[in-house]
Design a protein around this motif. Sequence first.
Motif, PDB file in Angstrom:
ATOM      1  N   THR A  24       0.708  -0.983  -0.409  1.00 24.25           N
ATOM      2  CA  THR A  24      -0.228  -0.052  -0.230  1.00 24.25           C
ATOM      3  C   THR A  24       0.733   1.088   0.316  1.00 24.25           C
ATOM      4  O   THR A  24       1.002   1.914  -0.668  1.00 24.25           O
ATOM      5  CB  THR A  24      -1.031  -0.279   0.720  1.00 24.25           C
ATOM      6  OG1 THR A  24      -1.914  -1.449   1.017  1.00 24.25           O
ATOM      7  CG2 THR A  24      -1.668   1.549   0.965  1.00 24.25           C
ATOM      8  N   THR A  42      -5.589  -2.364   4.612  1.00 18.85           N
ATOM      9  CA  THR A  42      -6.019  -1.128   3.839  1.00 18.85           C
ATOM     10  C   THR A  42      -7.780  -0.581   3.503  1.00 18.85           C
ATOM     11  O   THR A  42      -7.969  -1.552   3.787  1.00 18.85           O
ATOM     12  CB  THR A  42      -5.838  -1.407   2.532  1.00 18.85           C
ATOM     13  OG1 THR A  42      -3.908  -2.016   2.366  1.00 18.85           O
ATOM     14  CG2 THR A  42      -5.737  -1.505   0.798  1.00 18.85           C
ATOM     15  N   ASP A  65      -4.692  -3.207  -5.173  1.00 16.72           N
ATOM     16  CA  ASP A  65      -4.032  -3.453  -3.744  1.00 16.72           C
ATOM     17  C   ASP A  65      -5.076  -4.405  -3.307  1.00 16.72           C
ATOM     18  O   ASP A  65      -6.733  -4.701  -3.216  1.00 16.72           O
ATOM     19  CB  ASP A  65      -4.334  -1.906  -3.273  1.00 16.72           C
ATOM     20  CG  ASP A  65      -3.133  -2.545  -1.754  1.00 16.72           C
ATOM     21  OD1 ASP A  65      -2.843  -3.527  -1.109  1.00 16.72           O
ATOM     22  OD2 ASP A  65      -3.455  -1.346  -1.108  1.00 16.72           O
ATOM     23  N   THR A  66      -4.525  -5.426  -2.499  1.00 19.35           N
ATOM     24  CA  THR A  66      -5.363  -6.064  -0.999  1.00 19.35           C
ATOM     25  C   THR A  66      -5.877  -5.544   0.249  1.00 19.35           C
ATOM     26  O   THR A  66      -4.867  -4.374   0.180  1.00 19.35           O
ATOM     27  CB  THR A  66      -4.425  -7.500  -1.052  1.00 19.35           C
ATOM     28  OG1 THR A  66      -3.138  -6.860  -0.138  1.00 19.35           O
ATOM     29  CG2 THR A  66      -4.305  -8.609  -2.406  1.00 19.35           C
ATOM     30  N   GLU A  70      -4.706 -10.677   2.379  1.00 14.49           N
ATOM     31  CA  GLU A  70      -3.097 -11.500   1.980  1.00 14.49           C
ATOM     32  C   GLU A  70      -2.878 -12.689   2.963  1.00 14.49           C
ATOM     33  O   GLU A  70      -2.775 -13.424   2.721  1.00 14.49           O
ATOM     34  CB  GLU A  70      -2.242 -10.671   1.953  1.00 14.49           C
ATOM     35  CG  GLU A  70      -1.377  -9.571   2.854  1.00 14.49           C
ATOM     36  CD  GLU A  70      -2.490  -8.317   2.650  1.00 14.49           C
ATOM     37  OE1 GLU A  70      -3.604  -7.949   2.272  1.00 14.49           O
ATOM     38  OE2 GLU A  70      -1.632  -7.267   3.119  1.00 14.49           O
TER      39      GLU A  70
HETATM   40 MG    MG Z   1      -1.906  -3.192   2.389  1.00 13.94          MG
END
Ligand code: MG
Length: 182
Positions: A24, A42, A65-66, A70
């Motif tokens: 991120t 995030t 983005d995750t 993850e």
């Molecule tokens: Mg992140």
Amino acid sequence: MDMSTKGRALLKVIVLGDSGVGKTSLMNQYVYKKFSQQYKATIGADFVTKELQVDDKLVTLQIWDTAGQERFQSLGAAFYRGADCCVLVYDVNVLRSFETLNNWHEEFLKQADPIDPDAFPFILLGNKIDVDGGNSRVVSQKKAMDWCVSKGNIPYFETSAKEDYNVDEAFLCVAKTALATE
Ligand code: MG
Ligand code: GDP
């Protein structure tokens, strides 16, 4: 990739790697030129976009983005669908984040299921090279580059999201590599 008009391209980029490696932060540095020391899971948008010029082409990178998933590795098919490039990130100070690269690489190919897996563009980023002036790093550049060679010559960049080192260069390579395999 979507080509709306000649000389324009929209590229979908997926950023993968262990939680905490700086995915991120790299995106925030690249897109907003901002860095935060605080660790925040995030939230919000699934992706951010950034326009850049590559030779005579205007390219829009759609960078996904995750949102903390993850940890569980269940990102879902929509996340991977239609990807043009996969950016793998590890932390040069955390061995485990380097060792799990094989899993991320494998997971991506399994989920995204590209037509030609051997030719699919990946990029590897070894992040946080600023930490402790490099004294706490545990993964050498050589080791990372050997891994890249073993996966079919993946381009490798050492980065610092904190100090904005090599971030623009890495994402320019992302755009170029994705365009080249179009
Ligand atoms: Mg992140
Ligand atoms: P993510 O879970 O992979 O998205 O990782 P984050 O981007 O949330 O970053 C995790 C933590 O590492 C945060 O506290 C960031 O401020 C910090 N961080 C990220 N990149 C760097 C870097 O290049 N250098 C340093 N020193 N810290 C970083």
